[in-house]
Design a protein around this motif. Structure first.
Motif, mmCIF file in Angstrom:
data_model
loop_
_atom_site.group_PDB
_atom_site.id
_atom_site.type_symbol
_atom_site.label_atom_id
_atom_site.label_comp_id
_atom_site.label_asym_id
_atom_site.label_seq_id
_atom_site.Cartn_x
_atom_site.Cartn_y
_atom_site.Cartn_z
ATOM 1 N N GLN A 55 3.637 1.458 8.922
ATOM 2 C CA GLN A 55 3.713 1.850 7.512
ATOM 3 C C GLN A 55 4.903 2.777 7.233
ATOM 4 O O GLN A 55 4.815 3.689 6.410
ATOM 5 C CB GLN A 55 2.405 2.531 7.076
ATOM 6 C CG GLN A 55 1.221 1.581 7.006
ATOM 7 C CD GLN A 55 1.403 0.502 5.945
ATOM 8 O OE1 GLN A 55 1.537 0.799 4.759
ATOM 9 N NE2 GLN A 55 1.446 -0.755 6.370
ATOM 10 N N ALA A 56 6.021 2.508 7.921
ATOM 11 C CA ALA A 56 7.225 3.330 7.745
ATOM 12 C C ALA A 56 8.029 2.804 6.552
ATOM 13 O O ALA A 56 9.180 2.375 6.685
ATOM 14 C CB ALA A 56 8.061 3.308 9.023
ATOM 15 N N LEU A 57 7.425 2.863 5.395
ATOM 16 C CA LEU A 57 8.039 2.270 4.206
ATOM 17 C C LEU A 57 9.266 3.044 3.741
ATOM 18 O O LEU A 57 10.068 2.515 2.952
ATOM 19 C CB LEU A 57 7.007 2.185 3.078
ATOM 20 C CG LEU A 57 5.762 1.331 3.393
ATOM 21 C CD1 LEU A 57 4.871 1.228 2.163
ATOM 22 C CD2 LEU A 57 6.155 -0.056 3.890
ATOM 23 N N HIS A 58 9.437 4.271 4.240
ATOM 24 C CA HIS A 58 10.648 5.018 3.888
ATOM 25 C C HIS A 58 11.898 4.307 4.407
ATOM 26 O O HIS A 58 13.005 4.519 3.889
ATOM 27 C CB HIS A 58 10.585 6.431 4.466
ATOM 28 C CG HIS A 58 10.601 6.479 5.956
ATOM 29 N ND1 HIS A 58 9.471 6.269 6.731
ATOM 30 C CD2 HIS A 58 11.616 6.711 6.840
ATOM 31 C CE1 HIS A 58 9.795 6.362 8.005
ATOM 32 N NE2 HIS A 58 11.085 6.634 8.104
ATOM 33 N N LEU A 59 11.726 3.441 5.413
ATOM 34 C CA LEU A 59 12.869 2.704 5.951
ATOM 35 C C LEU A 59 13.419 1.687 4.950
ATOM 36 O O LEU A 59 14.517 1.170 5.135
ATOM 37 C CB LEU A 59 12.474 1.990 7.244
ATOM 38 C CG LEU A 59 12.044 2.893 8.402
ATOM 39 C CD1 LEU A 59 11.551 2.056 9.579
ATOM 40 C CD2 LEU A 59 13.199 3.798 8.840
ATOM 41 N N LEU A 60 12.665 1.405 3.916
ATOM 42 C CA LEU A 60 13.094 0.443 2.901
ATOM 43 C C LEU A 60 13.810 1.102 1.730
ATOM 44 O O LEU A 60 14.280 0.414 0.824
ATOM 45 C CB LEU A 60 11.884 -0.337 2.369
ATOM 46 C CG LEU A 60 11.148 -1.213 3.374
ATOM 47 C CD1 LEU A 60 9.934 -1.866 2.710
ATOM 48 C CD2 LEU A 60 12.073 -2.273 3.958
ATOM 49 N N GLU A 61 13.920 2.412 1.743
ATOM 50 C CA GLU A 61 14.531 3.098 0.604
ATOM 51 C C GLU A 61 16.033 2.851 0.544
ATOM 52 O O GLU A 61 16.708 2.793 1.571
ATOM 53 C CB GLU A 61 14.258 4.604 0.697
ATOM 54 C CG GLU A 61 12.786 4.955 0.560
ATOM 55 C CD GLU A 61 12.530 6.441 0.754
ATOM 56 O OE1 GLU A 61 13.497 7.171 1.070
ATOM 57 O OE2 GLU A 61 11.367 6.862 0.594
ATOM 58 N N TYR A 62 16.536 2.675 -0.651
ATOM 59 C CA TYR A 62 17.969 2.486 -0.864
ATOM 60 C C TYR A 62 18.308 2.884 -2.287
ATOM 61 O O TYR A 62 17.418 3.193 -3.096
ATOM 62 C CB TYR A 62 18.387 1.039 -0.580
ATOM 63 C CG TYR A 62 17.809 0.009 -1.534
ATOM 64 C CD1 TYR A 62 18.533 -0.429 -2.640
ATOM 65 C CD2 TYR A 62 16.546 -0.532 -1.317
ATOM 66 C CE1 TYR A 62 18.012 -1.363 -3.510
ATOM 67 C CE2 TYR A 62 16.018 -1.468 -2.178
ATOM 68 C CZ TYR A 62 16.750 -1.891 -3.276
ATOM 69 O OH TYR A 62 16.220 -2.812 -4.141
ATOM 70 N N ASN A 63 19.590 2.900 -2.599
ATOM 71 C CA ASN A 63 20.054 3.247 -3.943
ATOM 72 C C ASN A 63 20.317 1.975 -4.727
ATOM 73 O O ASN A 63 20.879 1.007 -4.201
ATOM 74 C CB ASN A 63 21.345 4.067 -3.855
ATOM 75 C CG ASN A 63 21.138 5.363 -3.104
ATOM 76 O OD1 ASN A 63 20.608 6.329 -3.636
ATOM 77 N ND2 ASN A 63 21.549 5.385 -1.834
ATOM 78 N N ALA A 64 19.932 1.968 -5.989
ATOM 79 C CA ALA A 64 20.090 0.776 -6.811
ATOM 80 C C ALA A 64 21.545 0.314 -6.872
ATOM 81 O O ALA A 64 21.819 -0.885 -7.011
ATOM 82 C CB ALA A 64 19.560 1.037 -8.222
ATOM 83 N N GLU A 65 22.478 1.260 -6.724
ATOM 84 C CA GLU A 65 23.900 0.915 -6.787
ATOM 85 C C GLU A 65 24.352 0.061 -5.608
ATOM 86 O O GLU A 65 25.451 -0.497 -5.632
ATOM 87 C CB GLU A 65 24.741 2.190 -6.831
ATOM 88 C CG GLU A 65 24.600 3.004 -8.102
ATOM 89 C CD GLU A 65 23.406 3.955 -8.071
ATOM 90 O OE1 GLU A 65 23.238 4.708 -9.039
ATOM 91 O OE2 GLU A 65 22.631 3.926 -7.088
ATOM 92 N N GLU A 66 23.520 -0.051 -4.573
ATOM 93 C CA GLU A 66 23.927 -0.795 -3.377
ATOM 94 C C GLU A 66 23.923 -2.306 -3.570
ATOM 95 O O GLU A 66 24.527 -3.027 -2.782
ATOM 96 C CB GLU A 66 23.008 -0.449 -2.199
ATOM 97 C CG GLU A 66 23.126 0.978 -1.726
ATOM 98 C CD GLU A 66 22.083 1.314 -0.672
ATOM 99 O OE1 GLU A 66 21.714 0.410 0.110
ATOM 100 O OE2 GLU A 66 21.626 2.471 -0.636
ATOM 101 N N HIS A 67 23.248 -2.824 -4.556
ATOM 102 C CA HIS A 67 23.201 -4.279 -4.754
ATOM 103 C C HIS A 67 24.609 -4.854 -4.857
ATOM 104 O O HIS A 67 25.485 -4.252 -5.475
ATOM 105 C CB HIS A 67 22.440 -4.614 -6.036
ATOM 106 C CG HIS A 67 20.963 -4.351 -5.956
ATOM 107 N ND1 HIS A 67 20.123 -5.002 -5.095
ATOM 108 C CD2 HIS A 67 20.192 -3.481 -6.647
ATOM 109 C CE1 HIS A 67 18.891 -4.562 -5.253
ATOM 110 N NE2 HIS A 67 18.908 -3.629 -6.193
#
Length: 336
Positions: A55-67
């Protein structure tokens, strides 16, 4: 983080920055996005067990500008990869990529990464399960083979299997991986490159989008492969160590859009990001370590690197240190 518009990752994959452990984190990707608005960016590999069991969902965090940004997953259990892909899809990633190329001991012990080149049927099952869970593209990054495999025999079989499972985009690192006898670092350099084989695979699998990876250290070299018929090029270490050389002219030369990026302007654009991230608990060196190569090969680059390397970890250091370091740099116009 959910995106509202579907991004054409087939187009973005004309030039991508490889997933690299401990390098392509969210700070790195934000920085690279300022250099190129078009190139496809990848996360570090995230293991399916970490997401599903840990449940290490913090690994999925990113900035919207990265798309456009892709999530690379590691794993070998189809159901677990399906659930991990679903989490990535819900987080808004534009692509989910399966790692079939990493040769590290830790990856081998988990029965995924490059060792999956020996199990194309299992890879196909993984892809099918992942595709059933997400609406975005599921892709593969692989080697041309491992150990004693004959690449010209195994690679076509591997590609046939993943295509039948619905994978239409693959990035091929044009080297074998030696699972026994070479370290991960040696596996990036010692096995000989076979670019011709990757081009042969494009001719044999003309309906697939095939990108090449491995040993590409200039934008000119990347463009040459595109001109020879490949659909995309993935650049790794050169994009990290010389990001301006690879990315600052990429939008113009590879995608036919935008304008040349001035690295000094990129530094100025990073300052609000640095301030915001430090306000959330990030430390300066966690961000600036990815920026050390920004002025590589340019007058003042050594002073830039030294000031950031020595100063960013000191208590109290902030955006003003980055501005001070930039003052050491002369910035000649980037050549197209």
């Amino acid at each position: 983080m959910i995106k509202s518009d579907k991004i054409d990752t087939y187009r973005s994959a004309r030039l991508s920055v490889a997933p690299m452990m401990e390098w392509t984190d969210r700070h790195c990707r934000y920085f690279h996005r300022l250099l190129s608005q078009e190139a496809l960016l990848y996360t570090e590999m995230v293991t399916a067990p970490a997401l599903v069991r840990g449940q290490a969902l913090h690994l999925l965090e990113y900035n919207a500008e990265e798309h456009p940004v892709a999530l690379q997953l590691g794993g070998s259990d189809p159901q677990e990869l399906g659930l991990a892909a679903q989490l990535g899809g819900e987080a808004g990633y534009d692509e989910i990529n399966l790692n079939c190329g990493c040769p590290s001991d830790r990856v081998q012990s988990g029965a995924f990464g490059a060792v999956l080149m020996q199990s194309p049927d299992l890879v196909a099952d993984c892809i099918a399960e992942m595709r059933a869970k997400v609406a975005v593209e599921v892709t593969v990054k692989c080697r041309i083979g491992v150990d004693e495999q004959e690449p010209r025999e195994i690679l076509p079989v591997f590609l046939e299997k993943i295509r039948a499972a619905g994978c239409q985009r693959v990035t091929i690192h044009a080297r074998k991986a030696w699972l026994k006898g070479l370290s991960p670092k040696e596996n990036r350099d010692i096995p000989p490159l076979d670019y011709d084989l990757v081009h042969e695979m494009k001719r044999a699998f003309c309906d697939m989008h095939i990108s090449i990876n491995g040993g590409l250290d200039t934008l000119d070299a990347a463009i040459a492969h595109l001109e020879q018929g490949l659909d995309g090029v993935m650049v790794g270490r050169a994009a990290y160590h010389q990001p301006t050389d690879i990315l600052a002219a990429a939008d113009v030369r590879v995608f036919g859009t935008g304008a040349l990026r001035d690295p000094c302007e990129v530094v100025l654009q990073m300052l609000p990001y640095i301030e915001a991230q430090m306000g959330q608990g990030a430390r300066l060196h966690q961000i600036t370590r990815h920026m050390l190569g920004l002025f590589a090969g340019r007058p003042g680059a050594r002073a830039w690197r030294r000031m950031l390397s020595e100063g960013a970890s000191r208590p109290g250091s902030g955006p003003e240190l980055v501005l001070e370091a930039m003052q050491q740099v002369q910035n000649p116009r980037i050549a197209v």
